[in-house]
Write a protein that holds these residues in place. Sequence first.
Motif, PDB file in Angstrom:
ATOM      1  N   THR A   1     141.407  77.028   0.999  1.00  0.00           N
ATOM      2  CA  THR A   1     142.128  75.610   0.267  1.00  0.00           C
ATOM      3  C   THR A   1     141.059  74.789  -0.282  1.00  0.00           C
ATOM      4  O   THR A   1     141.740  74.384  -1.422  1.00  0.00           O
TER       5      THR A   1
ATOM      6  N   ARG B   1     151.763  69.273   3.811  1.00  0.00           N
ATOM      7  CA  ARG B   1     151.914  70.333   4.747  1.00  0.00           C
ATOM      8  C   ARG B   1     152.879  69.942   5.667  1.00  0.00           C
ATOM      9  O   ARG B   1     153.882  70.678   5.942  1.00  0.00           O
TER      10      ARG B   1
ATOM     11  N   ARG C   1     144.660  83.563   6.906  1.00  0.00           N
ATOM     12  CA  ARG C   1     145.092  83.494   8.498  1.00  0.00           C
ATOM     13  C   ARG C   1     145.355  84.911   8.891  1.00  0.00           C
ATOM     14  O   ARG C   1     145.122  85.103  10.152  1.00  0.00           O
ATOM     15  N   ASP C   2     146.035  85.794   8.166  1.00  0.00           N
ATOM     16  CA  ASP C   2     146.417  87.141   8.515  1.00  0.00           C
ATOM     17  C   ASP C   2     145.311  87.972   8.766  1.00  0.00           C
ATOM     18  O   ASP C   2     145.115  88.815   9.757  1.00  0.00           O
TER      19      ASP C   2
ATOM     20  N   GLU D   1     150.390  79.215  -1.890  1.00  0.00           N
ATOM     21  CA  GLU D   1     150.130  79.175  -0.267  1.00  0.00           C
ATOM     22  C   GLU D   1     150.000  80.635   0.359  1.00  0.00           C
ATOM     23  O   GLU D   1     149.398  80.729   1.371  1.00  0.00           O
ATOM     24  N   SER D   2     150.094  81.734  -0.654  1.00  0.00           N
ATOM     25  CA  SER D   2     150.258  83.119   0.163  1.00  0.00           C
ATOM     26  C   SER D   2     148.566  83.377   0.333  1.00  0.00           C
ATOM     27  O   SER D   2     148.132  83.959   1.124  1.00  0.00           O
TER      28      SER D   2
ATOM     29  N   THR E   1     146.326  81.197   1.450  1.00  0.00           N
ATOM     30  CA  THR E   1     145.932  80.770   3.170  1.00  0.00           C
ATOM     31  C   THR E   1     146.658  81.254   4.186  1.00  0.00           C
ATOM     32  O   THR E   1     146.085  81.862   4.983  1.00  0.00           O
ATOM     33  N   GLU E   2     147.781  82.044   3.685  1.00  0.00           N
ATOM     34  CA  GLU E   2     148.389  82.876   4.699  1.00  0.00           C
ATOM     35  C   GLU E   2     147.636  84.224   4.883  1.00  0.00           C
ATOM     36  O   GLU E   2     147.493  84.632   5.882  1.00  0.00           O
TER      37      GLU E   2
END
Length: 247
Positions: free
Chosen positions: A165, A78, A151-152, A144-145, A147-148
């Motif tokens: 993750t 990260r 978060r969104d 990674e999308s 995890t994003e």
Amino acid sequence: MALAVYAFLYVPLIIVVVYSFNDSQLNAEWVGFTLDWYRKLFHNDEMLRAAGNSLIIALVASAAATTLGTMAGFAMHRYKLKLLPLLVLTPIAIPEILVGVSLLIFFVMLNITLGLVSIALAHIAFCIGFVAIVVRSRLSGMDESLTEAARDCGATPWQAFRLVTLPLIMPGVVAGALMAFTLSIDDFVITFFTAGANASTLPLQIYSMIKIAVTPEVNAVSTLLMGLTLVLIIIASKLAPNAIRSS
């Protein structure tokens, strides 16, 4: 060529297994089939005590190293810090004898009594890097999308890690734990320097036995150790079928 390489790797292991059933005090020739060496092994208090110590140390070391190594692998992936990989991976890059001597000096400086605790601490320090490498390689192949997207949707960083993750990298975590357990249970060099006079593990006990002669009892305990390793691999493959292949 490939067959010769595989024969070089596996024929000695097969010989160890076969001669653990040899009805002879020596391994010079095959005399007959017997299970007496396994019976003697399970009545050998020193060997059973050493095996119990090795199992306890391996379980503690693998659990701690897996936790710390997973965090280290995640941090290396990260944050891309230049110093962090050097700190994490150095213990696995330098010779084991140097690691053992340095840890011995460190424990003496801190006035830590050498024994099972010092062995466990040494194994944890040694295994963290291996777990971190496996986990980081698993993270490198993760999308990674996902995890994003978590978060969104309002997830906190901890919720995104725990619910998205961590399940995705679990095969790497399982593989790292298996590797740490295997490295710990059969380590000799680091254990030799950090064990002290009153602590004994399975590798140290086997070493003390082969200084006299390699009897079928040594073959028997080696066979059981190989069997334990195979069982762990099978269990890991059932829990995480892609652990070995993906990591």
